[in-house]
Design an enzyme around this catalytic site. Structure first.
Site, short mmCIF file in Angstrom:
data_model
loop_
_atom_site.label_atom_id
_atom_site.label_comp_id
_atom_site.label_asym_id
_atom_site.label_seq_id
_atom_site.Cartn_x
_atom_site.Cartn_y
_atom_site.Cartn_z
N GLU A 158 -3.14 4.17 -3.34
CA GLU A 158 -4.04 3.24 -4.02
C GLU A 158 -5.28 3.92 -4.60
OE1 GLU A 158 -4.88 -0.07 -1.47
OE2 GLU A 158 -2.79 -0.63 -1.31
N GLU A 188 3.93 -0.96 0.88
CA GLU A 188 3.12 -1.75 1.82
C GLU A 188 3.23 -3.21 1.43
OE1 GLU A 188 -1.06 -0.98 2.23
OE2 GLU A 188 -0.73 1.17 2.51
C1 GCO Z 1 -3.94 -0.46 1.52
C2 GCO Z 1 -4.26 -0.11 2.62
C3 GCO Z 1 -4.37 -0.49 3.98
C4 GCO Z 1 -4.94 -1.82 4.26
C5 GCO Z 1 -4.01 -2.91 3.89
C6 GCO Z 1 -4.53 -4.28 4.20
O1 GCO Z 1 -3.32 0.58 1.17
O2 GCO Z 1 -4.41 -1.39 0.94
O3 GCO Z 1 -3.33 0.94 2.71
O4 GCO Z 1 -5.17 0.53 4.44
O5 GCO Z 1 -5.21 -1.88 5.60
O6 GCO Z 1 -3.74 -2.88 2.54
O7 GCO Z 1 -5.70 -4.52 3.51
#
Ligand code: GCO
Length: 448
Positions: A165, A353
């Site tokens: 991200e 994710e």
């Molecule tokens: C993401 C994050 C996580 C967060 C999850 C929830 O990549 O956004 O990898 O670190 O914890 O998305 O907000």
């Protein structure tokens, strides 16, 4: 109905270094921007920090055994750059290398496939002190760090990503200032984004030239954005938000260009780009990692920052909101997968994710019956299955997250895990969703 996933579909869970490891100053680890940021009063809910987190650094054996016992075939994690290079560059910390080597061996011995993401936001503070991602040299230091990790683990790890991200690193860290390093300046955000992408390109180049085995990609967070109306203003605001989060990253990686309309709009905030940068960024990758959680409605708002956009959560009918106050819109996930398929040449994708924070009331034994989380994941798997039926090249699904953990500016108040962590005793207790997920994996799909 039976939702059977393709043969060899990879099921996994994910976590990241700062959110679970703890041991923030142990065995030679250096300070990261999150170690620093969490020290500033008021940045993090309840002044929580990741000093201990889930104490995974000490409990990794127990954690790997738990992942194995839940029948989960793959585990995605990120190493902490500051454990390996405490100063961000220069001297390597052998104890840090040893930890990740032991962790990978432990996973392999348990029959769990490791998947590594090199950077999940915890930049070494020493590099931040000289400009962080606004300093072009950080991209070179990242490439050196990548080479060290490839040399250490590429004989045993075959799925790699460079960044998780980069929009979040760049914009939450440098424009909105809610994440480390806590800067509020759009010019710095766009410059950071460019250097993050540049560092991605450099690391991919090293991976290819080094002849390491395996696949390498990049992970982007692609949320859904829905215009509030068909008015010209709302449509244009939605386009700007979409371009900032999607095209600013997808276009350079897959097409070697930046989105022209957005860059004209941001004018003086455009990053400095050197000749050859876009060629380096635009290198073939083996897969795109797609993180997806939610969708938002976008309307024009004069006071809505650089994009002049107001963003409000969108929930599909019949769905409420998660504990993050995010809307729930399962179809949004399919839309994003199909958007990438249609516009970027149907690349191999990992749903890298997806998951949710829910209220999670434990019973007297600490057991959480999280039917709401199960319902969320099930719906997202249903639409993911549809996308695959419609030709999307999806290779796997990773649930965020295996453990309740440190949820950045919200501290420990938001629980994303399928395993509950009691943050006093650090005891781990699988939730109902963990057993449900084990069953999904065993059946390679859902029967609803
Ligand atoms: C993401 C994050 C996580 C967060 C999850 C929830 O990549 O956004 O990898 O670190 O914890 O998305 O907000």
């Amino acid at each position: 109905m039976n939702y059977q996933f393709p043969e060899k579909f990879l099921w996994g869970v994910a976590a990241s270094a700062y959110q679970i490891e703890g041991a923030y100053r142990e065995d030679g680890k250096g300070e990261s921007i999150w170690d620093r940021f969490t020290r500033w009063q008021g940045h993090i809910l309840n002044n929580d920090n990741g000093d201990v987190a889930c104490d995974h650094y000490h409990r990794y054996k127990e954690d790997v055994a738990l992942i194995k016992s839940l029948g989960i075939p793959a585990y995605g994690f990120s190493p902490a750059w500051t454990r390996i290079l405490p100063e961000g560059k220069g001297a390597v910390n052998q104890k840090g290398l040893d930890f990740y080597s032991r962790l990978v061996d432990e996973l392999l011995n348990a029959g769990v496939q490791p998947k590594i993401n090199l950077f999940h936001w915890d930049l070494p503070q020493t590099l931040q002190d000289v400009g962080g991602w606004n300093n072009r040299e950080t991209a070179d230091h990242f490439a050196d760090y990548a080479r060290i990790v490839f040399d250490l683990l590429a004989d045993r790890v075959s799925i790699w990503s460079t960044h998780n991200e980069p929009w979040v690193s760049a914009f939450l860290g440098h424009a909105l200032g809610v994440h480390a390093p806590g800067i509020c300046d759009y010019s710095q955000a766009y410059q950071a984004a460019h250097h993050l992408l540049l560092s991605h390109g450099k690391a991919v180049q090293i991976f290819r030239q080094g002849g390491y085995k395996g696949n390498i990609g990049l992970v982007l967070n692609l949320n859904g954005f829905i215009p509030a109306s068909n008015s010209e203003e709302d449509l244009a605001a939605t386009q700007r938000v979409h371009d900032e989060t999607h095209a600013s990253f997808l276009d350079p990686v897959f097409k070697g260009i930046y989105p022209q309309a957005l860059f004209e709009y941001i004018g003086a905030h455009q990053p400095k780009i050197q000749a050859g940068d876009l060629d380096l960024i635009h290198q073939p990758i083996d897969f795109l990692g797609l993180n997806h959680y939610n969708s938002d409605i976008v309307s024009y708002d004069l006071f809505g920052g650089l994009n002049k956009a107001r963003i409000t959560p969108y929930s599909a009918s019949g769905w409420g909101r998660t504990e993050m106050n995010w809307g729930i819109h399962p179809l949004g996930l399919k839309n994003e997968v199909m958007y990438v398929k249609e516009n970027y040449g149907n690349p191999a994708l990992y749903l890298n994710e997806n998951g949710c924070a829910m209220p999670d009331e434990p019973d007297a034994n600490g057991f959480v019956r999280d039917w709401d989380r199960i319902r969320f994941v099930q719906a997202h798997l249903q639409v993911l299955h549809e996308a695959i039926q419609d030709g999307a090249n999806v290779k796997g699904y990773f649930l965020w997250s295996v453990f309740d953990n440190f949820e950045w500016e919200r501290g420990f108040s938001k629980r994303f895990g399928i395993v509950r962590v009691d943050f006093d005793s650090l005891e781990r207790t699988p939730k109902q969703s963990a057993y449900w997920y084990r069953n999904v994996i065993a059946n390679n799909g859902l029967n609803i």
